[in-house]
Structure formats: structure tokens, C-alpha cells
Design a protein around this motif. Structure first.
Motif, PDB file in Angstrom:
ATOM      1  N   THR A 188       4.757  -4.789  -3.545  1.00  0.00           N
ATOM      2  CA  THR A 188       3.351  -4.935  -3.913  1.00  0.00           C
ATOM      3  C   THR A 188       2.495  -4.918  -2.658  1.00  0.00           C
ATOM      4  OG1 THR A 188       3.549  -7.344  -3.866  1.00  0.00           O
ATOM      5  CG2 THR A 188       3.876  -6.246  -5.990  1.00  0.00           C
ATOM      6  N   ALA A 189       1.333  -4.336  -2.769  1.00  0.00           N
ATOM      7  CA  ALA A 189       0.409  -4.279  -1.643  1.00  0.00           C
ATOM      8  C   ALA A 189      -0.972  -4.659  -2.134  1.00  0.00           C
ATOM      9  CB  ALA A 189       0.391  -2.878  -1.034  1.00  0.00           C
ATOM     10  N   VAL A 190      -1.768  -5.174  -1.232  1.00  0.00           N
ATOM     11  CA  VAL A 190      -3.142  -5.517  -1.575  1.00  0.00           C
ATOM     12  C   VAL A 190      -3.889  -4.221  -1.899  1.00  0.00           C
ATOM     13  CG1 VAL A 190      -5.262  -6.572  -0.723  1.00  0.00           C
ATOM     14  CG2 VAL A 190      -3.029  -7.488  -0.012  1.00  0.00           C
ATOM     15  N   PRO A 191      -4.618  -4.152  -3.028  1.00  0.00           N
ATOM     16  CA  PRO A 191      -5.402  -2.952  -3.322  1.00  0.00           C
ATOM     17  C   PRO A 191      -6.261  -2.558  -2.133  1.00  0.00           C
ATOM     18  CG  PRO A 191      -5.434  -4.446  -5.196  1.00  0.00           C
ATOM     19  CD  PRO A 191      -4.754  -5.181  -4.073  1.00  0.00           C
ATOM     20  N   TYR A 192      -6.374  -1.268  -1.880  1.00  0.00           N
ATOM     21  CA  TYR A 192      -7.005  -0.786  -0.653  1.00  0.00           C
ATOM     22  C   TYR A 192      -8.407  -1.353  -0.449  1.00  0.00           C
ATOM     23  CZ  TYR A 192      -8.235   2.307   3.179  1.00  0.00           C
ATOM     24  OH  TYR A 192      -8.611   2.780   4.404  1.00  0.00           O
ATOM     25  N   GLN A 193      -9.219  -1.334  -1.487  1.00  0.00           N
ATOM     26  CA  GLN A 193     -10.603  -1.774  -1.345  1.00  0.00           C
ATOM     27  C   GLN A 193     -10.741  -3.285  -1.170  1.00  0.00           C
ATOM     28  OE1 GLN A 193     -12.906   0.309  -0.767  1.00  0.00           O
ATOM     29  NE2 GLN A 193     -11.709   2.152  -1.244  1.00  0.00           N
ATOM     30  N   GLU A 194      -9.632  -4.011  -1.347  1.00  0.00           N
ATOM     31  CA  GLU A 194      -9.664  -5.464  -1.153  1.00  0.00           C
ATOM     32  C   GLU A 194      -9.116  -5.870   0.214  1.00  0.00           C
ATOM     33  OE1 GLU A 194      -7.745  -7.453  -4.383  1.00  0.00           O
ATOM     34  OE2 GLU A 194      -8.759  -6.259  -5.924  1.00  0.00           O
ATOM     35  N   ARG A 195      -8.726  -4.920   1.014  1.00  0.00           N
ATOM     36  CA  ARG A 195      -8.134  -5.244   2.310  1.00  0.00           C
ATOM     37  C   ARG A 195      -9.212  -5.586   3.342  1.00  0.00           C
ATOM     38  NH1 ARG A 195      -2.766  -1.560   3.135  1.00  0.00           N
ATOM     39  NH2 ARG A 195      -2.110  -1.506   0.956  1.00  0.00           N
ATOM     40  N   SER A 196      -8.771  -6.241   4.395  1.00  0.00           N
ATOM     41  CA  SER A 196      -9.708  -6.615   5.455  1.00  0.00           C
ATOM     42  C   SER A 196     -10.183  -5.372   6.192  1.00  0.00           C
ATOM     43  CB  SER A 196      -9.043  -7.582   6.437  1.00  0.00           C
ATOM     44  OG  SER A 196      -7.921  -6.969   7.048  1.00  0.00           O
ATOM     45  N   LEU A 197     -11.335  -5.452   6.785  1.00  0.00           N
ATOM     46  CA  LEU A 197     -11.893  -4.321   7.519  1.00  0.00           C
ATOM     47  C   LEU A 197     -11.272  -4.289   8.910  1.00  0.00           C
ATOM     48  CD1 LEU A 197     -15.645  -4.654   6.460  1.00  0.00           C
ATOM     49  CD2 LEU A 197     -13.824  -3.312   5.392  1.00  0.00           C
ATOM     50  N   SER A 198     -10.037  -3.818   8.962  1.00  0.00           N
ATOM     51  CA  SER A 198      -9.312  -3.833  10.237  1.00  0.00           C
ATOM     52  C   SER A 198      -8.464  -2.584  10.410  1.00  0.00           C
ATOM     53  CB  SER A 198      -8.427  -5.078  10.347  1.00  0.00           C
ATOM     54  OG  SER A 198      -7.353  -5.013   9.440  1.00  0.00           O
ATOM     55  N   VAL A 199      -8.357  -2.193  11.663  1.00  0.00           N
ATOM     56  CA  VAL A 199      -7.428  -1.169  12.110  1.00  0.00           C
ATOM     57  C   VAL A 199      -6.263  -1.919  12.748  1.00  0.00           C
ATOM     58  CG1 VAL A 199      -7.121   0.825  13.632  1.00  0.00           C
ATOM     59  CG2 VAL A 199      -9.351   0.383  12.568  1.00  0.00           C
ATOM     60  N   VAL A 200      -5.033  -1.457  12.532  1.00  0.00           N
ATOM     61  CA  VAL A 200      -3.884  -2.228  13.007  1.00  0.00           C
ATOM     62  C   VAL A 200      -2.995  -1.388  13.915  1.00  0.00           C
ATOM     63  CG1 VAL A 200      -2.379  -1.667  11.037  1.00  0.00           C
ATOM     64  CG2 VAL A 200      -2.034  -3.814  12.287  1.00  0.00           C
TER      65      VAL A 200
END
Length: 374
Positions: A188-200
């Protein structure tokens, strides 16, 4: 009636992995190879640098003392690894470091099978080693070629991480075992639009891994965005990075566990792997690139032909000149400004990993090799 001795072919082999250079829980060594073998009935022992012995996921872990420096590791660390391995009396020994190549004939003299895991193109890699004096690199590379030749002709089988590495070894005793991630449909992954505004970026930090260029590019992130970096760097490099304007946009996590790294990636929106062009990098298959894809985030990667082919074929990101911070910043901000495109690229990458670029396919090749050794 006397009992007959059980032959090697009638029982599952005792396999000993020797990995004193990598951390004991290295993803390729422990989670992919050791755990896979244990799950398939092998008696698996891992000799590694750990404070105390334990059994984890069915793998017996035998500790050896951690060396104080590189020279001590290559000499005394190898002797300690040999002592621990000799006590095991295993059927198969699986070696994970070039400095263990001289152990191959010593282990085979006891009738054991030996597998060498070739993770890097060693003769090319040493030509770019920052800790070697430039005048010494060619001589070291020639010695590395000898080690590669010696290992290919003395061990029973070689597992090569890439096709280019495989070409260094005898074809009839070499199998390509690529470093694709462990992933399942149920992840499972966090839905894309709910993710933090970050580059990793997750992994080692160095000049040749494009760390300066990445921090420079971070200057151009939108105000609400940040660059999350998890990994290790030399004190000198960290001091230099902290003085750069882009460092104000960096969330530096230092060294983290595999699970923590996975969580950071799962919560980000863009993954970067901008290694600079070196002989070792251009034909490498970095695990982090596939882990970004598995997490469903678009990849900004170096424009090496091999990487570009994978990214373009799967539609999972964009490739840029890794030595050009402006191009790197433009690629990142373009994805930030087009979230639907970024999300689609992330979905494409995850689909490619689920269908093709995953450990479930690679592990069958490894198990086939082990069955041939019995």
C-alpha cells in the motif's frame, strides 16, 4: 543394518554468506538472497559485522568484529571472516566482496561450492575511487582485472548485477541477477495527491553521486517544497553542503533504516538519482531508481543510455545531464508544475516493477543456480 549417510543431493544445503563489507541487513544480501534461500528450505548462515549473533527470518547471523579502517578490513577483516566461515563447514559459500576472492580456493579445498556475487565492475570502478591517488588507479585497476579473472576461474558460479559486469566472467558459469526491488500487489502507498510536497534522495552522498548538483538544484524548489535526503556523507562534504544556499531547502535525515527509507520514499512525490558519469555508474542498475518506481513516484535520473532506455520505455520519469544543476532543477520543477503528469509517470513505474522489474522474477534465477550446485 547400518545407517547410510545422507548425501548432499538428498538434503538441502547449508549455505554461508560472507558479507563483512556491507551492513549485515543489506537489502540485496540479507533480504533478497539470504531470506529467499531460507524460505526455500536452505539452512542459511550470514557472517557479518553485527554486535551479537541472532536468528532473523530463518537466517542464523554470526558476528565478526568490525574493522577500524579500510586496510584493517581488507586484511584482518578477511582473516576473521575466513575463521568464522571455516568453522561452519558449509556446502556452499557465497562471497560478497572482492577482498574475499582469495578465500575461494581455501573454501573449495574442503569440497564446498563457492559463489561470487559481482555487484560492481571492479576494474572500472577503482579508476574513479576518490580515496586512491590518481597515479595509483591504473595499477590498482590492473590488479582488479586479475582478481576478476581469478574469481571467474576458481569459483563455481558468478552472480553478476548487470550485463556489463557479467561480460567480465566465463559465460557458462555466470548468471545475471539484477538488483530489482521486493514488491507485491498488496503493497500500500499513500495516494499521490496526499503525499508531502517533497523531492527525495536516499543513499550515499558524495561528489560522484551528484550531491552538490542536487543541493544546488534545491534552491529553485517552490517555497512549500523541500528536498528530503537520507544517507551518509563525509564530514568534509557535509560542512561544504551546509554552507550552500540550497541546503536551506534540505531536510537531512542522516542514515536511516531500510524501513525508514521506504517510508520516506512512499511519502514523497518525486525521486532523484543523479549520479555523475563515471565508468562504474553508466552501466549500473541502482536499486533506488526501482524503489522510487515501486513507490509510484516519477524518477528524475541521469541520462545514461541504459537508464534512459528504462525510464523512456516504462514512461516512469525524465532523464537529465546530472552535472547540470539548472537542467536538474528544471526537470524537477516541470514535474512539480504538472502533478497529473507526475502521477501518471509514477503509476507507469509501479506497473513496470509489478509486471517485470521485480525480485520475484530474479529470485528464480538464483534458486536455479543453487540447485545446479548440489
Amino acid at each position: 543394518m547400518p545407517q547410510t549417510r545422507t548425501s548432499r543431493k538428498q538434503r538441502m544445503a547449508h549455505v554461508v554468506h560472507i558479507s563483512t563489507v556491507h551492513s549485515w541487513n543489506d537489502i540485496r544480501v540479507f533480504y533478497k538472497q539470504c531470506c529467499t534461500l531460507a524460505e526455500n528450505g536452505y539452512h542459511v548462515t550470514l557472517i557479518g559485522t553485527i554486535d551479537a549473533g541472532r536468528t532473523q527470518h530463518g537466517v542464523d547471523i554470526v558476528p565478526v568484529r568490525r574493522s577500524r579502517n579500510r586496510l584493517s578490513r581488507m586484511v584482518m577483516g578477511t582473516l576473521r571472516a575466513l575463521d568464522a566461515a571455516w568453522r561452519q563447514r558449509a556446502d556452499v559459500y557465497h562471497l560478497h566482496a572482492p577482498e574475499h576472492i582469495p578465500l575461494i580456493p581455501l573454501l573449495r579445498v574442503r569440497g564446498a561450492r563457492v559463489v561470487f556475487d559481482a555487484k560492481e565492475d571492479l576494474p572500472d570502478q577503482v579508476l574513479d575511487k576518490e580515496y586512491l591517488h590518481p597515479a595509483a588507479r591504473k595499477s590498482v585497476s590492473l590488479f582488479a582485472k586479475f582478481l576478476v579473472w581469478f574469481s571467474g576461474r576458481t569459483c563455481n558460479h558468478v552472480l553478476a548485477a548487470t550485463p556489463k559486469i557479467a561480460r567480465r566472467f566465463p559465460e557458462n558459469r555466470t548468471t545475471i541477477l539484477q538488483n530489482f526491488p521486493i514488491v507485491t500487489e498488496s503493497d500500500t502507498a499513500v495516494p499521490y495527491q496526499e503525499r508531502s510536497l517533497s523531492v527525495v534522495y536516499v543513499g550515499g552522498m558524495s561528489e560522484l553521486r551528484g550531491t552538490r548538483e542536487l543541493v544546488t538544484a534545491a534552491e529553485h524548489l517552490p517555497d512549500e517544497w523541500s528536498l528530503t535526503v537520507a544517507g551518509t556523507a563525509s564530514p568534509e562534504l557535509l560542512d561544504e553542503l551546509r554552507k550552500m544556499p540550497g541546503w536551506q531547502r534540505v531536510e537531512f535525515r542522516g542514515q536511516v533504516s531500510s524501513e525508514q527509507a521506504r517510508m520516506l520514499v512512499a511519502r514523497a512525490r518525486i525521486g532523484v538519482v543523479n549520479f555523475l558519469s563515471t565508468r562504474a555508474h553508466v552501466d549500473a542498475m541502482p536499486n533506488k531508481m526501482f524503489e522510487y518506481m515501486a513507490a509510484g513516484i516519477p524518477v528524475v535520473a541521469s541520462n545514461f543510455p541504459l537508464w534512459h532506455n528504462i525510464i523512456e520505455r516504462t514512461g516512469s520519469g525524465v532523464c537529465v545531464d546530472p552535472a547540470d544543476p539548472a537542467a536538474l532543477a528544471k526537470a524537477i520543477t516541470t514535474l512539480i508544475d504538472a502533478p497529473s503528469t507526475a502521477e501518471s509517470m509514477g503509476k507507469n513505474g509501479r506497473r513496470a516493477v509489478l509486471e517485470e522489474l521485480n525480485w520475484n522474477r530474479e529470485k528464480d534465477r538464483m534458486l536455479t543456480v543453487y540447485r545446479s550446485l548440489r
